[in-house]
Design a protein around this motif. Sequence first.
Motif, short mmCIF file in Angstrom:
data_model
loop_
_atom_site.label_atom_id
_atom_site.label_comp_id
_atom_site.label_asym_id
_atom_site.label_seq_id
_atom_site.Cartn_x
_atom_site.Cartn_y
_atom_site.Cartn_z
N ASP A 105 0.83 -1.21 0.00
CA ASP A 105 0.00 0.00 0.00
C ASP A 105 0.86 1.26 0.00
OD1 ASP A 105 -2.14 -1.70 0.04
OD2 ASP A 105 -3.05 -0.87 1.86
N THR A 106 1.95 1.25 0.74
CA THR A 106 2.86 2.39 0.79
C THR A 106 3.50 2.63 -0.58
OG1 THR A 106 3.29 2.02 3.14
CG2 THR A 106 4.90 3.34 1.93
N VAL A 146 2.35 1.70 -3.55
CA VAL A 146 1.34 2.12 -4.54
C VAL A 146 1.11 3.63 -4.44
CG1 VAL A 146 -1.11 1.98 -5.12
CG2 VAL A 146 0.20 -0.12 -4.77
N GLU A 147 1.00 4.15 -3.24
CA GLU A 147 0.77 5.58 -3.08
C GLU A 147 2.02 6.39 -3.45
OE1 GLU A 147 -2.10 7.12 -2.56
OE2 GLU A 147 -3.04 5.13 -2.54
N ASN A 148 3.20 5.88 -3.12
CA ASN A 148 4.46 6.51 -3.51
C ASN A 148 4.53 8.00 -3.21
OD1 ASN A 148 7.06 6.51 -4.56
ND2 ASN A 148 6.37 6.95 -6.64
N ASP A 149 4.09 8.36 -2.00
CA ASP A 149 4.11 9.77 -1.63
C ASP A 149 4.93 10.05 -0.38
OD1 ASP A 149 2.52 8.70 0.35
OD2 ASP A 149 0.74 9.90 -0.11
N ARG A 206 1.85 3.67 4.92
CA ARG A 206 0.44 3.27 4.93
C ARG A 206 0.25 2.00 5.75
NH1 ARG A 206 -0.87 7.95 2.98
NH2 ARG A 206 -0.68 8.24 0.78
#
Length: 154
Positions: free
Chosen positions: A32-33, A35-38, A42
């Motif tokens: 999840d972390t 995928v968000e890559n921001d 997560r």
Amino acid sequence: MSAPSFAPGAEFRAPFRAMTRERMRWYCDALDTAVENDGVFRIAGPTIHNDDEFAKAQGLSAIIADGMISTNWIYGFMLDTFGSAVLERGELATKYIRPVYEDQRVRPCLRVAAADDAGDSTVRYGLEVWCEDDAGAVLTVGTAAVYLPGPQAA
């Protein structure tokens, strides 16, 4: 100490590793972390890999490990066995045939199935790969290959 033989039929087994709840959780949260890559960590929502009640609602007795964990353990064992050639020109395909549960002990294994002249001063070692538990049950199966410099294969 002599180098290991990679002749067809040679088998290699890594030490057992425990599939911990923490390790299982890392995979969910890391996905999840990523995928968000921001830059924000997560916490994954409930899945069969991190939530007992969710897993039971899906017909499982408890959470199960993400299959990529056993695939990564096989890949790491290939690196330990064959060195960086795996990174340069390796192949790996796996299939998950039994679930891996929390606290189950898992061992990656490989068997050299073939050693063939790859035609470019390398030998292609075809491999059978798998993960097994401490009772000998096979959990993950697959095929792999690694190309090593060497004499022409017979």
